[in-house]
Motif scaffolding. Structure first.
Motif, mmCIF file in Angstrom:
data_model
loop_
_atom_site.group_PDB
_atom_site.id
_atom_site.type_symbol
_atom_site.label_atom_id
_atom_site.label_comp_id
_atom_site.label_asym_id
_atom_site.label_seq_id
_atom_site.Cartn_x
_atom_site.Cartn_y
_atom_site.Cartn_z
ATOM 1 N N GLY A 153 48.898 -20.394 3.167
ATOM 2 C CA GLY A 153 48.435 -19.509 4.564
ATOM 3 C C GLY A 153 49.933 -20.533 5.588
ATOM 4 N N ALA A 154 49.011 -20.638 5.826
ATOM 5 C CA ALA A 154 49.693 -20.978 7.301
ATOM 6 C C ALA A 154 49.437 -22.867 7.467
ATOM 7 C CB ALA A 154 48.695 -21.657 8.932
ATOM 8 N N ASN A 155 49.628 -23.127 6.542
ATOM 9 C CA ASN A 155 49.588 -24.965 5.551
ATOM 10 C C ASN A 155 50.942 -25.232 5.454
ATOM 11 O OD1 ASN A 155 49.854 -27.695 4.534
ATOM 12 N ND2 ASN A 155 48.302 -26.832 2.840
ATOM 13 N N THR A 156 51.495 -25.846 5.995
ATOM 14 C CA THR A 156 53.549 -26.105 6.371
ATOM 15 C C THR A 156 53.473 -27.239 5.747
ATOM 16 O OG1 THR A 156 53.399 -27.076 8.840
ATOM 17 C CG2 THR A 156 53.951 -24.820 8.148
ATOM 18 N N ARG A 157 52.841 -28.156 5.586
ATOM 19 C CA ARG A 157 52.484 -29.412 4.495
ATOM 20 C C ARG A 157 53.415 -29.280 3.317
ATOM 21 N NH1 ARG A 157 48.005 -34.091 4.248
ATOM 22 N NH2 ARG A 157 49.080 -35.648 1.923
ATOM 23 N N MET A 158 54.366 -29.788 2.342
ATOM 24 C CA MET A 158 54.875 -30.295 1.574
ATOM 25 C C MET A 158 55.100 -31.219 0.697
ATOM 26 S SD MET A 158 55.717 -26.151 0.820
ATOM 27 C CE MET A 158 56.182 -24.918 2.624
ATOM 28 N N PRO A 159 55.092 -30.872 -0.370
ATOM 29 C CA PRO A 159 54.386 -29.665 -1.151
ATOM 30 C C PRO A 159 53.107 -29.460 -1.192
ATOM 31 C CG PRO A 159 54.699 -31.761 -3.087
ATOM 32 C CD PRO A 159 55.568 -31.945 -1.108
ATOM 33 N N TYR A 160 53.055 -28.436 -1.074
ATOM 34 C CA TYR A 160 51.690 -27.650 -1.774
ATOM 35 C C TYR A 160 50.523 -28.763 -2.262
ATOM 36 C CZ TYR A 160 53.281 -23.508 1.199
ATOM 37 O OH TYR A 160 53.343 -22.818 2.011
ATOM 38 N N SER A 161 49.779 -29.288 -2.220
ATOM 39 C CA SER A 161 49.408 -29.934 -2.823
ATOM 40 C C SER A 161 47.603 -29.142 -3.380
ATOM 41 C CB SER A 161 48.646 -31.510 -2.923
ATOM 42 O OG SER A 161 47.239 -32.356 -3.519
ATOM 43 N N GLU A 162 46.637 -28.868 -3.756
ATOM 44 C CA GLU A 162 45.159 -28.753 -4.836
ATOM 45 C C GLU A 162 44.306 -29.450 -3.878
ATOM 46 O OE1 GLU A 162 47.586 -30.293 -6.923
ATOM 47 O OE2 GLU A 162 47.410 -28.400 -8.953
ATOM 48 N N HIS A 163 44.824 -30.702 -3.328
ATOM 49 C CA HIS A 163 43.844 -31.350 -2.829
ATOM 50 C C HIS A 163 43.895 -31.600 -1.392
ATOM 51 C CE1 HIS A 163 43.403 -33.092 -6.514
ATOM 52 N NE2 HIS A 163 44.594 -33.540 -6.797
ATOM 53 N N ASP A 164 44.688 -31.012 -0.781
ATOM 54 C CA ASP A 164 44.592 -30.373 1.187
ATOM 55 C C ASP A 164 43.866 -28.887 0.785
ATOM 56 O OD1 ASP A 164 46.268 -32.005 1.497
ATOM 57 O OD2 ASP A 164 48.142 -30.820 1.774
ATOM 58 N N PRO A 165 43.309 -28.750 2.132
ATOM 59 C CA PRO A 165 42.112 -28.052 2.770
ATOM 60 C C PRO A 165 43.423 -26.604 2.696
ATOM 61 C CG PRO A 165 42.572 -29.356 4.333
ATOM 62 C CD PRO A 165 42.997 -30.215 3.202
ATOM 63 N N TRP A 216 33.772 -37.964 -7.763
ATOM 64 C CA TRP A 216 34.052 -36.760 -7.046
ATOM 65 C C TRP A 216 32.644 -37.248 -5.608
ATOM 66 C CZ3 TRP A 216 31.297 -33.117 -3.911
ATOM 67 C CH2 TRP A 216 31.093 -32.067 -3.594
ATOM 68 N N ASP A 217 33.213 -36.993 -4.015
ATOM 69 C CA ASP A 217 32.489 -37.660 -3.118
ATOM 70 C C ASP A 217 32.028 -37.159 -2.291
ATOM 71 O OD1 ASP A 217 31.429 -39.693 -1.066
ATOM 72 O OD2 ASP A 217 33.272 -40.657 -1.152
ATOM 73 N N ALA A 218 30.398 -36.738 -2.148
ATOM 74 C CA ALA A 218 30.874 -35.250 -1.524
ATOM 75 C C ALA A 218 30.847 -35.416 0.168
ATOM 76 C CB ALA A 218 29.222 -35.745 -1.170
ATOM 77 N N ALA A 219 30.852 -36.889 0.361
ATOM 78 C CA ALA A 219 31.235 -37.197 1.673
ATOM 79 C C ALA A 219 33.077 -37.544 2.192
ATOM 80 C CB ALA A 219 30.782 -38.863 1.758
ATOM 81 N N LYS A 220 33.525 -37.339 1.224
ATOM 82 C CA LYS A 220 35.177 -36.460 1.218
ATOM 83 C C LYS A 220 35.144 -35.447 0.273
ATOM 84 C CE LYS A 220 35.895 -41.440 3.442
ATOM 85 N NZ LYS A 220 36.488 -42.351 3.397
ATOM 86 N N PRO A 221 34.829 -34.816 0.221
ATOM 87 C CA PRO A 221 35.171 -33.769 -0.814
ATOM 88 C C PRO A 221 36.522 -33.080 -1.347
ATOM 89 C CG PRO A 221 34.195 -32.348 1.019
ATOM 90 C CD PRO A 221 34.119 -34.357 0.906
ATOM 91 N N ASP A 222 37.060 -32.840 -2.088
ATOM 92 C CA ASP A 222 38.101 -33.331 -2.493
ATOM 93 C C ASP A 222 38.323 -31.705 -2.768
ATOM 94 O OD1 ASP A 222 40.401 -32.815 -3.675
ATOM 95 O OD2 ASP A 222 39.803 -33.890 -6.157
ATOM 96 N N PRO A 223 38.607 -31.037 -2.911
ATOM 97 C CA PRO A 223 39.118 -29.977 -3.009
ATOM 98 C C PRO A 223 39.490 -28.928 -4.697
ATOM 99 C CG PRO A 223 39.849 -29.731 -0.622
ATOM 100 C CD PRO A 223 39.909 -31.254 -1.659
ATOM 101 N N ALA A 224 39.993 -29.844 -4.818
ATOM 102 C CA ALA A 224 40.556 -29.564 -6.363
ATOM 103 C C ALA A 224 39.464 -29.386 -7.397
ATOM 104 C CB ALA A 224 41.434 -29.449 -6.905
ATOM 105 N N THR A 225 38.356 -30.834 -6.943
ATOM 106 C CA THR A 225 37.351 -30.671 -7.874
ATOM 107 C C THR A 225 35.752 -30.389 -7.962
ATOM 108 O OG1 THR A 225 38.006 -33.047 -7.658
ATOM 109 C CG2 THR A 225 38.799 -32.353 -9.264
ATOM 110 N N SER A 226 35.077 -31.454 -8.213
ATOM 111 C CA SER A 226 33.890 -31.050 -8.191
ATOM 112 C C SER A 226 32.887 -31.712 -8.572
ATOM 113 C CB SER A 226 33.775 -29.281 -7.628
ATOM 114 O OG SER A 226 32.126 -29.636 -7.861
#
Length: 340
Positions: free
Chosen positions: A137-149, A247-257
């Motif tokens: 969506g509105a994310n403009t950081r390139m390249p797109y990473s699964e680890h970004d919100p 995986w760290d619940a204090a710094k959650p990675d969006p791509a894993t769990s």
């Protein structure tokens, strides 16, 4: 293995089912064959799969039903013990979501919920499903990473696919159902949907009619040839998602769990300007396009660019087909299929 492929009358689902049959898997296809675009193309894909199955000993069966029909979905799962589920059925299209939002709610939310619940009840070994680069969506950081919100989708289509990722995580967490989401980046190639730019541009250039070029051809897309996509889909399906021990619940990675859940980008990781894409079509067709230059459309993003480092590291994914070669193959198929 026995594999369920939903959406197997569609562009990517057809290619995935074809590859699985070729390698010797037992494939069950599930598709409602709706009229979002010409059903004749979907029927031609299904006929191709039937022919393959006949030549290779009946390793394919097709169920014509809608994923919003819970009884049909439950019956499919109860009749077949699936080792893998590859869920590719969805209502596609960014611009169409502005016109008919309820079709996205039905197909992409209700249909996906039915697949999730049936997969849980049947204890399917792994659910791999299609997401999209549009979630950035509105994310403009390139390249797109699964680890970004990815919290700012720009169309309902993207919002429904992001919802799929969140729904999948809840099932992975609650029921230990392994799920892997694949964010596709602008897939193209033979048998592509007729509403997609490649088919529309090719048809109009051959017929000498104008093509509409949005953003004056200046935006870029991570065009990915369908064979490369299929390779990634099957590699992902063959390796069930597992919990990330770091995986760290204090710094959650969006791509894993800490659940068996994974999200990957799947693209070519080599963006191409739309104007250059059109030039490749012109070269393959042997004719210049008549261009109608237009501004960027509502809901579109200026650029896409996939970081596929995780897919390469975890699954050995390596896209092979350049845009020039992929477009050439498509135009050859188009001329043969449509007699153009």
């Amino acid at each position: 293995m026995k594999v369920l492929v939903t959406g197997n009358a569609g562009f990517i689902g057809f290619h995935v089912a074809q590859r699985l049959i070729e390698r010797g898997d037992d494939v069950v296809g599930f598709d409602c064959v709706n009229d979002y675009y010409d059903p004749a193309l979907k029927e031609a894909r299904l006929a191709r799969l039937d022919d393959m199955s006949g030549r290779q000993g009946g390793r394919y069966r097709f169920i014509r039903a809608d994923l919003t029909d819970r009884a049909a979905v439950d019956g499919c799962f109860s009749d077949h013990g699936f080792d893998r589920v590859i869920h590719l059925a969805a209502q596609p299209g960014v611009r169409y979501s502005l016109e008919n939002p309820y079709s996205y709610v039905a197909s992409n939310l209700v249909g996906f919920a039915n697949v999730l619940e049936a997969s849980r009840q049947a204890k399917a070994g792994h659910l791999t499903y299609a997401s999209t680069s549009s979630v950035y969506g509105a994310n403009t950081r390139m390249p797109y990473s699964e680890h970004d919100p990815v919290d700012h989708p720009l169309q309902l289509y993207a919002a429904t696919k992001r919802a799929n990722e969140l729904m999948a995580h809840s099932y992975s967490h609650l029921f230990s159902l392994p799920t892997t989401g694949l964010r596709f980046f602008t897939v193209y190639g033979p048998w592509v949907r007729p509403d997609m730019a490649l088919a529309r541009f090719t048809r109009n250039i051959i017929e000498g009619r104008p093509i509409q070029v949005f953003n004056n051809g200046n935006h870029t897309r991570d065009f990915t040839y369908v064979d490369d996509i299929v390779e990634g889909v099957i590699r992902a399906s063959d390796k069930p998602a597992a919990p990330n021990p770091d995986w760290d619940a204090a710094k959650p990675d969006p791509a894993t769990s800490n659940a068996p859940f994974r999200i990957y980008n799947i693209g070519n990781s080599s963006p191409v300007r739309l104007g250059d894409y059109i030039a490749a079509i012109e070269d393959a067709v042997g004719r210049k396009a008549i261009k109608e230059m237009l501004p960027l459309q509502p809901g579109d993003v200026a650029d896409t660019f996939a970081d596929v480092g995780d897919l390469a590291a975890d699954l050995g994914y390596r896209p092979q087909v350049s845009v020039q070669e992929g477009v050439r193959r498509f135009v050859g198929w188009y001329r043969e299929f449509y007699g153009a």
